[in-house]
Each structure stands twice: as C-alpha cells, then as structure tokens.
Design a protein around this motif. Structure first.
Motif: not given
Length: 128
Positions: A28-32
């Motif tokens: 989620a953090l990398l995609a965000t």
C-alpha cells in the motif's frame, strides 16, 4: 524494493495475520508513493494504494499454503503488485482499454508460468 520486501516477509513464514499485514503495509505504501504522481492528490493515492494492498495481503495469505521458496513467493507477489499498479496507473492516465488489460493478463500468466515451471527455483539457486 517491493521484491525484497515481499521475499523477506514470505521467507519469515509468520502467521497470516502478521504476514498479510506486513504485505499490505509495504504494498500500500509503495503503490501510494508511485500512484501519487499519476493521481495528483495524496488522498486519492492512498485509496489506490489500499486498493493494491488488500488483494496482495489476501494473496500472501493464500501463498502460505503453498510450498514455495522465498524467491518464488516474492516473485509471485511482485507480479501481482506490478499488474495491479499498472492497471490503476493506466486508468488514471486515461489509456485503460482491452489491449491494456490483455497486456497485463499476459504478464500475469508469464509470471505464474515462470514460478510454476521452476525458473523461480533457478533464480533461488543463483542467489545461494
């Protein structure tokens, strides 16, 4: 970065609650971070990141029942991450079409075949 994180979490073989949460947070953090530039708004990017993170967390939970190496598990998670982020990005860029879906479906199938045919094991032996 995603591959290293996914491989490490998969290698730990922790309970599904912990492993799934770690995969969710990382993806989620990398995609965000990646989709922030395409969406232009942090709130939208966080929603897209969660949209990528949840299926990956569920997929990592299912992978715990397979007998795979850390390299194979990380590779499968990376392929799914790539496909989900790519589909969302193409939608944000306004170029979402059947052709794009077909392209990512082929990438997903190729990644699955690489792992199933044992090329992931070959990569794993090269690492050792």
């Amino acid at each position: 970065v995603a591959f290293l994180l996914f491989s490490r979490v998969y290698d730990l073989r922790v309970r599904a609650l912990l492993g799934g949460t770690a995969v969710f947070a990382a993806s989620a953090l990398l995609a965000t971070r990646y989709l922030w530039f395409a969406s232009g708004r942090a709130r939208d990017a966080a929603l897209y990141g969660a949209t990528v993170g949840l299926p990956l967390a569920l997929f990592s939970w299912a992978l715990n029942y397979w007998s795979l190496s850390a390299m194979q598990g990380g590779l499968l998670l990376l392929v799914v991450f790539y496909v989900l982020v790519g589909l969302i990005q193409s939608s944000l860029d306004g170029r979402f079409s059947r052709q794009v879906v077909l392209e990512y479906a082929i990438v997903l199938l190729a990644g699955l075949l690489i792992v199933v045919l044992g090329l992931g094991t070959l990569l794993s032996s090269l690492q050792n």
